[in-house]
Design an enzyme around this catalytic site. Sequence first.
Site, PDB file in Angstrom:
ATOM      1  N   CYS A  16       0.842  -1.194   0.000  1.00  0.00           N
ATOM      2  CA  CYS A  16       0.000   0.000   0.000  1.00  0.00           C
ATOM      3  C   CYS A  16       0.879   1.246   0.000  1.00  0.00           C
ATOM      4  O   CYS A  16       1.830   1.343   0.768  1.00  0.00           O
ATOM      5  CB  CYS A  16      -0.924   0.004   1.215  1.00  0.00           C
ATOM      6  N   CYS A  65      -0.393   4.419   0.510  1.00  0.00           N
ATOM      7  CA  CYS A  65      -1.069   5.551   1.144  1.00  0.00           C
ATOM      8  C   CYS A  65      -0.212   6.137   2.264  1.00  0.00           C
ATOM      9  O   CYS A  65       0.764   5.543   2.708  1.00  0.00           O
ATOM     10  CB  CYS A  65      -2.440   5.147   1.659  1.00  0.00           C
ATOM     11  N   CYS A  74      -0.643   4.160   6.234  1.00  0.00           N
ATOM     12  CA  CYS A  74      -0.134   2.843   6.588  1.00  0.00           C
ATOM     13  C   CYS A  74       1.352   2.913   6.965  1.00  0.00           C
ATOM     14  O   CYS A  74       2.146   3.535   6.258  1.00  0.00           O
ATOM     15  CB  CYS A  74      -0.327   1.859   5.431  1.00  0.00           C
TER      16      CYS A  74
END
Length: 334
Positions: free
Chosen positions: A194, A196, A199
């Site tokens: 991920c 983003c 995270c």
Amino acid sequence: MEKTLDTAVNINAPAHVIWAVLDDIEKYPEWNPLVPELKGKTMVGRQVEGILTREGMPTVPLRPTLTAIVGARELRWLSERPTPGEFRAEHYFILEPNEDGTTTLIHNEDFAGTFLTQVWDGINTLGRAAYIKMNEALKERAEAFAAKEQKIHSCLDNPASGKVSLQGKTLTCSCAEKPVVITVNAQAYHNHLCGCSKCWKPEDASMALIAVVADGQLTVAENSDKLQVVDETQSIKRYACSSCGTHMVGRVEDKDHHFYGLNFIHPELVTDGLVPAPEFAGFVSSLVENGMEPAHMVSIRVSLKNRGIPSYDVFSPEIMDMIAWHKVKLGKQE
């Protein structure tokens, strides 16, 4: 009088990489011999300010207005003298992707006006040499970006072969003394990378590694008192060790949330076994928002593709379809 100063160069890099270099005007002092300084926002209708330098010609102030921006394909700006018909110059870059993965850069400028007769000879010789020099510098920088492989996550360095289960394994934070220890009591699913900003990831990683476990299937075996919520405003409450900062588990409290009933974990924290290979990479474009240079993104995607990891700018299609269906369910009358 109308004239065109035309140059072109073939660059061994995708158009997206070249565009990222061209559009990042704050970095022009690092490589651009023609326009070593340009400030402002590259948005249509905006004026930017800088200087234009050409060997053998005086440095001149540059205050063009951006007239066309087509991402990864075309950039144009216009400079004019205030007296109508005296001098007009439209500077433009056109990127033409080729079938072999290279890109042809067309770097031209169209001139018009009565003043052009006085300056054209210098533009056509010294100006052309300066444009070619810029093309060569852009080619060198873009090809270097395209060739450089970015570090994504250590789990890709020694990938596990076949299916790997985390059931019965323990996750441990990085504290040398009194670490937080969590036992995984069931299978973990949807293991993915991920990009983003929320995270957690190790310091040497560009992307986080995330998997989900059904609610009630994790046990905080040791030092639960060290777990603290990182950000109370987020739908997924991420609990991190208060000493080392390692994120240990994410939980969803909102019963209407599409991820309610799941716990989020970081599989690389396993201390007694292999880490399962990522099934996909999500929110890849978010890496740019997190500070990664856009010119590195092609390298990231190529690296993922070479490892057989599909990349998306949201979740995987499978998960997105489930989220969409969840929204439909919420809208149904009970």
